[in-house]
Design a protein around this motif. Structure first.
Motif, short mmCIF file in Angstrom:
data_model
loop_
_atom_site.label_atom_id
_atom_site.label_comp_id
_atom_site.label_asym_id
_atom_site.label_seq_id
_atom_site.Cartn_x
_atom_site.Cartn_y
_atom_site.Cartn_z
N THR A 30 -29.27 45.52 32.27
CA THR A 30 -30.14 44.36 32.58
C THR A 30 -31.58 44.47 33.01
O THR A 30 -31.72 45.32 33.82
CB THR A 30 -29.27 43.52 34.03
OG1 THR A 30 -28.16 43.24 33.59
CG2 THR A 30 -30.15 42.21 34.30
N GLU A 111 -40.86 42.00 40.85
CA GLU A 111 -40.76 40.89 40.15
C GLU A 111 -39.80 40.71 39.08
O GLU A 111 -40.01 41.52 37.98
CB GLU A 111 -41.88 39.98 39.88
CG GLU A 111 -41.62 38.41 39.44
CD GLU A 111 -42.99 37.55 39.33
OE1 GLU A 111 -42.74 36.66 38.66
OE2 GLU A 111 -44.03 38.35 39.48
N ARG A 112 -38.46 40.13 39.36
CA ARG A 112 -37.60 39.98 38.39
C ARG A 112 -38.20 39.06 37.16
O ARG A 112 -38.93 38.36 36.98
CB ARG A 112 -36.27 39.62 38.81
CG ARG A 112 -35.56 40.38 39.83
CD ARG A 112 -34.29 39.96 40.19
NE ARG A 112 -33.94 38.65 39.84
CZ ARG A 112 -32.86 37.91 40.57
NH1 ARG A 112 -31.97 38.87 41.10
NH2 ARG A 112 -32.56 36.75 40.18
N PRO A 113 -37.62 39.47 35.66
CA PRO A 113 -38.00 38.60 34.65
C PRO A 113 -37.72 37.10 34.75
O PRO A 113 -38.52 36.16 34.27
CB PRO A 113 -37.09 39.01 33.60
CG PRO A 113 -36.75 40.41 33.83
CD PRO A 113 -36.56 40.43 35.27
N ASP A 114 -36.94 36.59 35.68
CA ASP A 114 -36.62 35.24 36.06
C ASP A 114 -37.53 34.68 37.14
O ASP A 114 -37.40 33.51 37.70
CB ASP A 114 -35.24 34.96 36.44
CG ASP A 114 -34.78 35.81 37.68
OD1 ASP A 114 -35.50 36.28 38.52
OD2 ASP A 114 -33.70 35.70 38.15
N GLY A 115 -38.48 35.65 37.65
CA GLY A 115 -39.65 35.09 38.69
C GLY A 115 -39.07 35.56 40.00
O GLY A 115 -39.94 35.25 41.00
N VAL A 116 -37.96 35.79 40.21
CA VAL A 116 -37.38 36.33 41.71
C VAL A 116 -38.14 37.37 42.18
O VAL A 116 -37.96 38.44 41.46
CB VAL A 116 -35.88 36.26 41.76
CG1 VAL A 116 -35.63 36.82 43.26
CG2 VAL A 116 -35.30 35.08 41.44
N GLU A 146 -29.96 40.17 45.04
CA GLU A 146 -31.13 40.00 44.25
C GLU A 146 -31.80 41.09 43.74
O GLU A 146 -32.19 41.12 42.60
CB GLU A 146 -32.09 39.12 44.95
CG GLU A 146 -31.56 37.91 45.66
CD GLU A 146 -32.62 37.27 46.18
OE1 GLU A 146 -33.63 37.55 46.59
OE2 GLU A 146 -32.44 35.87 46.78
#
Length: 294
Positions: A30, A111-116, A146
């Motif tokens: 992931t 920062e994750r790809p989903d913005g988190v 997370e």
């Protein structure tokens, strides 16, 4: 201190190449996003027990990385390990009282790809690259789930079972591990660690069943053997992490004893995975060219 394995870091020149090699072995990773250092990015293979493998490289191929730069540039593969702690400041203080060289706590984020945005603190132990002998310690500021993510779908292995570190001086490494973590005397022995590239290579080892940790050095005084471990411990850390996997279903053929991620002095790395009665094995030396916070 309870040594709870958080993750093992796998370094390479190209994150895409690392992910492709894992995918070829049936292990889907992931994307985790870029680190706050602005240099590295990563992907994860999260296992059902919550531990994970972190694949790391530089965002810009060939860029200098703040840590594990040589490991990334040479496609070294597994190069470091981290343990989970609840309080970074308390851990740092306890280690200093035991006479261990400590840096930190230091705050990091990505920062994750989903913005988190996920945040954590690191405590570095000992000298040399982080996690090269003594693990580095990680304490989460945001929820750990997370950062680690959900277990990868359909993955066969269930946990990081053992961390093995190749060292040039077994007695010195054993003393450092025991002093830092108040470990009992290890189980000592010898092992045949031959590979097709290094037939007949044997090692001496110190092993602690709980936590499942081991240090290994060459058996005998051959210059070739010493050179092999010295190369591993300075360039690609001579790492192997054993991965626990589920037992095959009834009637399935057990073809291998375990799944391993291992580095070799050649600079390539091999992942062998086993899933429900069949063995899949892939070797890769990533075609292209960092270091990371977690």
């Amino acid at each position: 201190m309870d040594l709870r394995i958080d993750h093992v870091t796998v370094a390479g020149r190209s994150l895409d190449a690392l992910r492709d090699a894992f995918a070829a072995a049936g292990l889907d990773t992931t994307e985790g996003g870029a680190h706050s250092n602005g240099v590295t990015h990563m992907a994860t293979l999260t296992l059902p027990d919550g531990s994970y493998l972190e694949l790391v490289s530089t965002v810009e191929e060939g860029a200098a990385s703040p840590w594990w730069d040589a490991a990334i540039r040479t496609d070294a593969g597994p190069c470091a390990w981290a343990v989970r702690v609840d309080d970074a400041a308390a851990t740092a203080a306890a280690m200093r009282e035991r006479g261990v060289a400590v840096e930190g706590p230091v705050e990091y984020a990505r920062e994750r790809p989903d913005g988190v945005v996920v945040e954590w603190e690191l405590v570095y132990l000992g000298d040399g690259e982080p996690g090269s002998l003594l693990p580095f310690c990680i304490a989460d500021t945001t929820p750990r789930a997370e950062r680690a993510g959900e277990p990868s779908p359909g993955v066969g292995p269930t946990a990081v079972r053992t961390v093995v570190v190749a060292v040039p001086d077994l007695a010195a490494a054993t003393d450092r591990l025991r002093a830092a973590f108040d470990l009992a005397a290890p189980v000592e022995g010898r092992a045949n660690t031959s590979t097709p590239a290094s037939p007949g290579f044997r090692t001496r080892r110190s092993r602690w069943p709980r936590p499942a940790t081991a240090a290994r050095s060459p058996s005998g005084s051959t210059r070739w053997g010493r050179r092999r471990v010295r190369s591993c411990s300075t360039r690609n850390r001579g790492w192997r992490s054993a991965i626990r996997r589920p037992r095959p279903s009834r009637g399935a053929t057990r073809r291998s004893r375990g799944s391993t991620a291992t580095t070799r002095a050649s600079g390539g790395w091999v992942w062998s995975g086993r899933r429900s009665g069949r063995t899949c094995s892939r070797g890769a030396s990533s075609p292209s060219g960092g270091d990371t916070d977690t």
